[in-house]
Enzyme design. Sequence first.
Site, mmCIF file in Angstrom:
data_model
loop_
_atom_site.group_PDB
_atom_site.id
_atom_site.type_symbol
_atom_site.label_atom_id
_atom_site.label_comp_id
_atom_site.label_asym_id
_atom_site.label_seq_id
_atom_site.Cartn_x
_atom_site.Cartn_y
_atom_site.Cartn_z
ATOM 1 N N ARG A 7 -20.596 25.987 31.900
ATOM 2 C CA ARG A 7 -19.004 26.082 32.065
ATOM 3 C C ARG A 7 -18.262 26.814 32.646
ATOM 4 O O ARG A 7 -19.327 26.733 33.925
ATOM 5 C CB ARG A 7 -19.141 26.722 30.626
ATOM 6 C CG ARG A 7 -19.904 26.450 29.337
ATOM 7 C CD ARG A 7 -20.130 27.004 28.009
ATOM 8 N NE ARG A 7 -18.444 27.790 27.727
ATOM 9 C CZ ARG A 7 -19.110 28.510 27.373
ATOM 10 N NH1 ARG A 7 -19.507 29.486 26.256
ATOM 11 N NH2 ARG A 7 -17.160 28.943 27.051
ATOM 12 N N HIS A 8 -17.524 27.218 33.237
ATOM 13 C CA HIS A 8 -16.976 27.930 34.385
ATOM 14 C C HIS A 8 -17.452 29.665 33.520
ATOM 15 O O HIS A 8 -17.766 29.785 32.982
ATOM 16 C CB HIS A 8 -16.043 28.481 33.903
ATOM 17 C CG HIS A 8 -15.431 28.290 32.464
ATOM 18 N ND1 HIS A 8 -15.051 29.382 31.870
ATOM 19 C CD2 HIS A 8 -14.579 27.185 31.168
ATOM 20 C CE1 HIS A 8 -14.369 29.190 30.504
ATOM 21 N NE2 HIS A 8 -14.245 28.305 30.161
ATOM 22 N N ASN A 66 -11.520 34.678 27.735
ATOM 23 C CA ASN A 66 -13.056 34.787 26.402
ATOM 24 C C ASN A 66 -13.426 36.073 26.393
ATOM 25 O O ASN A 66 -13.517 36.510 25.875
ATOM 26 C CB ASN A 66 -14.081 34.378 27.853
ATOM 27 C CG ASN A 66 -14.322 32.610 27.878
ATOM 28 O OD1 ASN A 66 -15.089 32.313 29.218
ATOM 29 N ND2 ASN A 66 -13.861 32.430 26.832
ATOM 30 N N ARG A 95 -9.998 28.188 36.017
ATOM 31 C CA ARG A 95 -11.322 28.800 35.618
ATOM 32 C C ARG A 95 -12.909 27.945 35.920
ATOM 33 O O ARG A 95 -13.164 28.068 36.933
ATOM 34 C CB ARG A 95 -11.541 29.165 34.551
ATOM 35 C CG ARG A 95 -11.056 28.090 32.828
ATOM 36 C CD ARG A 95 -11.361 29.290 32.270
ATOM 37 N NE ARG A 95 -11.442 27.569 30.761
ATOM 38 C CZ ARG A 95 -9.967 27.558 30.366
ATOM 39 N NH1 ARG A 95 -9.140 27.535 30.880
ATOM 40 N NH2 ARG A 95 -10.260 26.572 29.217
ATOM 41 N N GLU A 120 -11.015 20.860 28.674
ATOM 42 C CA GLU A 120 -10.998 21.488 27.690
ATOM 43 C C GLU A 120 -10.475 21.233 26.354
ATOM 44 O O GLU A 120 -9.192 20.572 26.514
ATOM 45 C CB GLU A 120 -11.426 22.959 27.248
ATOM 46 C CG GLU A 120 -11.284 23.402 26.127
ATOM 47 C CD GLU A 120 -13.419 23.765 26.022
ATOM 48 O OE1 GLU A 120 -13.428 22.949 25.542
ATOM 49 O OE2 GLU A 120 -13.276 24.537 25.262
ATOM 50 N N HIS A 171 -16.340 23.020 30.307
ATOM 51 C CA HIS A 171 -15.926 23.719 28.870
ATOM 52 C C HIS A 171 -16.928 23.335 27.952
ATOM 53 O O HIS A 171 -17.541 22.456 28.002
ATOM 54 C CB HIS A 171 -14.435 23.322 29.140
ATOM 55 C CG HIS A 171 -13.334 23.712 29.705
ATOM 56 N ND1 HIS A 171 -12.873 24.322 30.532
ATOM 57 C CD2 HIS A 171 -13.035 22.615 30.931
ATOM 58 C CE1 HIS A 171 -12.211 24.189 31.278
ATOM 59 N NE2 HIS A 171 -12.317 22.658 31.193
#
Length: 236
Positions: free
Chosen positions: A24-25, A31, A72, A93, A158
């Site tokens: 994931r980023h 977040n 991201r 995503e 994502h």
Amino acid sequence: MNPELYDHLMDSTNNNVRTIYLSRHGESNNNLYGKIGGDAGLSQRGWLYAKALFGFFQSRHVSGIWTSQLKRTQETAKYLECPKIIVETGINEISAGDHDSMTYEEIAQQFPEEFALRDQDKLRYRYPNGESYMDVVARLEPVMKKIMHENNLLIVSHQATLRCVLSLLLGTEMEELPYMRVPLHTVIELRLCGEEVEVTNHRLKVECVDTHRAKPGNCEINRNPSDACITVPVHL
């Protein structure tokens, strides 16, 4: 491995042991504040993960990197040394549509029926003017076929999208897909050999929030907001 992907692999000319890395980023500012979707940049800890990712791959060969269109993921790959970095729109995503950049608490308060419907059937629920997990699975079909021809590929994507990728590769039950754990700041190393997939998780030493939300016990439309949000991850 998913039988259709295995058949595709057997039809290809590359049947040796191959390695695919998934990440994931890094932690994003959304977040931190519990917001879903959006196109926020990395948090301070997210940038630290990007640097830690560079260190992790100093001892591993990467022949290609795929990022999504979102900021991201591209920031996460910024420090990596690779001549072949591609923006792959298929690994974007899941689209939250009208709920993009909202917190779960905001959705539960403003759209309680929609929030309950998603909890009742997270796999098939489609965000208003957005996507469902099944839509993402369909979107990934051509991407997965390309992945089966790659080796030493890093995919920076994502949570929802990587859940779909992992489920398709591992052949897990579709109903389990939306609740697979794909934590931040972790490199998932997949070694593919024939029908077998060996999975190794490498948790890098950079703190981050936990974005995993388990299915709540009460998924009724008339539930109260506290029951609706009982499994929402802690955030600022």
